[in-house]
Structure formats: structure tokens, C-alpha cells
Design an enzyme around this catalytic site. Structure first.
Site, PDB file in Angstrom:
ATOM      1  CG  ASN A  79      -3.124  -2.799   7.301  1.00 35.06           C
ATOM      2  OD1 ASN A  79      -3.051  -2.367   6.156  1.00 35.06           O
ATOM      3  ND2 ASN A  79      -4.163  -3.495   7.730  1.00 35.06           N
ATOM      4  CE  LYS A 120      -3.669  -2.406   2.607  1.00 29.85           C
ATOM      5  NZ  LYS A 120      -4.457  -2.379   3.879  1.00 29.85           N
TER       6      LYS A 120
HETATM    7  P1  DAT Z   1      -7.110  -7.327   5.762  1.00 31.10           P
HETATM    8  O1  DAT Z   1      -6.367  -6.205   5.077  1.00 31.10           O
HETATM    9  O2  DAT Z   1      -6.315  -7.890   6.904  1.00 31.10           O
HETATM   10  O3  DAT Z   1      -7.602  -8.383   4.805  1.00 31.10           O
HETATM   11  P2  DAT Z   1      -9.882  -6.416   5.894  1.00 31.10           P
HETATM   12  O4  DAT Z   1     -10.060  -7.026   4.554  1.00 31.10           O
HETATM   13  O5  DAT Z   1     -10.857  -6.772   6.964  1.00 31.10           O
HETATM   14  O6  DAT Z   1      -8.409  -6.694   6.478  1.00 31.10           O
HETATM   15  O7  DAT Z   1      -9.904  -4.814   5.765  1.00 31.10           O
HETATM   16  C1  DAT Z   1      -9.218  -4.190   4.703  1.00 31.10           C
HETATM   17  C2  DAT Z   1      -8.481  -3.002   5.229  1.00 31.10           C
HETATM   18  O8  DAT Z   1      -9.419  -2.087   5.796  1.00 31.10           O
HETATM   19  C3  DAT Z   1      -7.493  -3.303   6.358  1.00 31.10           C
HETATM   20  O9  DAT Z   1      -6.246  -3.744   5.878  1.00 31.10           O
HETATM   21  C4  DAT Z   1      -7.414  -1.991   7.045  1.00 31.10           C
HETATM   22  C5  DAT Z   1      -8.823  -1.431   6.906  1.00 31.10           C
HETATM   23  N1  DAT Z   1      -9.630  -1.721   8.100  1.00 31.10           N
HETATM   24  C6  DAT Z   1     -10.165  -2.917   8.441  1.00 31.10           C
HETATM   25  N2  DAT Z   1     -10.817  -2.842   9.597  1.00 31.10           N
HETATM   26  C7  DAT Z   1     -10.694  -1.564  10.015  1.00 31.10           C
HETATM   27  C8  DAT Z   1     -11.134  -0.833  11.147  1.00 31.10           C
HETATM   28  N3  DAT Z   1     -11.867  -1.416  12.100  1.00 31.10           N
HETATM   29  N4  DAT Z   1     -10.788   0.471  11.230  1.00 31.10           N
HETATM   30  C9  DAT Z   1     -10.053   1.082  10.274  1.00 31.10           C
HETATM   31  N5  DAT Z   1      -9.609   0.451   9.177  1.00 31.10           N
HETATM   32  C10 DAT Z   1      -9.919  -0.852   9.042  1.00 31.10           C
END
Ligand code: DAT
Ligand code: MG
Length: 151
Positions: A114, A11
Site C-alpha cells: 500500500n 515504502k
Molecule cells: P496503516 O498503514 O493504514 O496505518 P496499520 O497500522 O493497521 O495500517 O498496519 C500497518 C501495515 O500493515 C499496513 O499498512 C499494511 C499491513 N497490514 C495491516 N493489516 C493487514 C492485513 N490484514 N493483512 C496484511 N497486511 C496488513
């Protein structure tokens, strides 16, 4: 050796923080094969397509603003177990819940910064690869080391 493939993206924060080579090295040293790579600055619209399943979540707008805020390294990695193992490499969504030794555990603090994305299963891998890459951008090739990696 089977042709399992996953979509991995560094990212904008990972690019800005100089983590491209560290992240690529982990996949490369494990033995996975890089079959597609490009630097892309996604539009907001494209970021919304990528995170379509999160539409309606409170962080969706901030998340898609962030993904479209600068260059992203988009990649396809290939190898046995790469989808699941890629997720292990990455760690938990919240970096403070990620184990040391994982990419998010070692390099990040905030959930919204992240640094890396990885497909979470075979279906999303297929969809995300198709969204980010044209078929001709994905290469099929042999490596001499394949015989030292797979029985
Ligand atoms: P991942 O990237 O581990 O697959 P995800 O698909 O649930 O996680 O979410 C995509 C992205 O969205 C994640 O990398 C960061 C953001 N995100 C997820 N949950 C969040 C939250 N509770 N608050 C802020 N950003 C969040
Ligand atoms: Mg996800």
C-alpha cells in the site's frame, strides 16, 4: 502556524514504482512543509521496531520483510493539522477501500503493497519521528509562503 509534525514514509513498493515525486507533490502543494527527508534501507530489526505495535499479528513477518526489502523515503512534514490530514491523503489501510483521490486509492491495490506509511496520531508521530530521525536531521525554517497559507 503551529509546529505539528508527522512521520511519512514511502515504502519500498512506492519507491520501486516511481511514485516518490507524486506523493511528495501532494503534501507540498497542500502547503505542508518538508522538515526532514532521507532515503533509508531499513534492516529487518529496524522494521520490527517501527511496527512494534503489530507484533503477534499473522502478517507481521511478511510486513517487516517487505519494509526492509529496499529503500524507503523517510520524511517529516510539518503544518497545521498535518497528522490527521496526512492520514486523509493516504486513505484506508486496504487500498481497495480507499477513496479515489487518496494516495492508496489512486496508486495501490493490495493491503501488503500500500506504498505509504503515515503516523496515526500525535503519540505515534512523536515516537516514529524519534525512531527514524536524529534531532539535528529535522530542520526548522521559515518559508515566504507561510504568510499566504496561514492567517
Ligand atoms: P496503516 O498503514 O493504514 O496505518 P496499520 O497500522 O493497521 O495500517 O498496519 C500497518 C501495515 O500493515 C499496513 O499498512 C499494511 C499491513 N497490514 C495491516 N493489516 C493487514 C492485513 N490484514 N493483512 C496484511 N497486511 C496488513
Ligand atoms: Mg499504522
Amino acid at each position: 502556524a503551529e509546529l505539528e509534525r508527522t512521520f511519512i514514509a514511502i515504502k519500498p513498493d512506492g519507491v520501486q514504482r516511481g511514485l516518490i515525486s507524486d506523493i511528495i507533490a501532494r503534501f507540498e502543494k497542500k502547503g505542508y512543509k518538508l522538515v526532514a527527508i532521507k532515503l533509508v534501507h531499513p534492516t529487518k530489526d529496524f522494521a520490527e521496531k517501527h511496527y512494534d505495535d503489530l507484533k503477534g499479528r499473522p502478517f507481521f513477518n511478511g510486513l517487516t520483510d517487505f519494509l526492509s526489502s529496499g529503500p524507503v523515503v523517510a520524511m517529516v512534514w510539518e503544518g497545521q493539522g498535518v497528522i490527521k490530514y496526512g492520514r486523509k491523503f493516504i486513505g484506508a489501510t486496504a487500498p481497495l477501500a480507499s477513496e479515489p483521490g487518496t494516495i492508496r486509492g489512486d496508486f495501490a491495490i493490495s493491503v501488503g503493497r500500500n506504498i505509504i506509511h503515515g503516523s496515526d496520531g500525535p503519540e505515534t508521530a512523536k515516537d516514529e519521528i524519534a525512531l527514524w530521525f536524529k534531532p539535528e536531521e529535522i530542520l526548522t525554517y521559515k518559508k515566504e509562503t507561510d504568510k499566504w497559507l496561514y492567517e
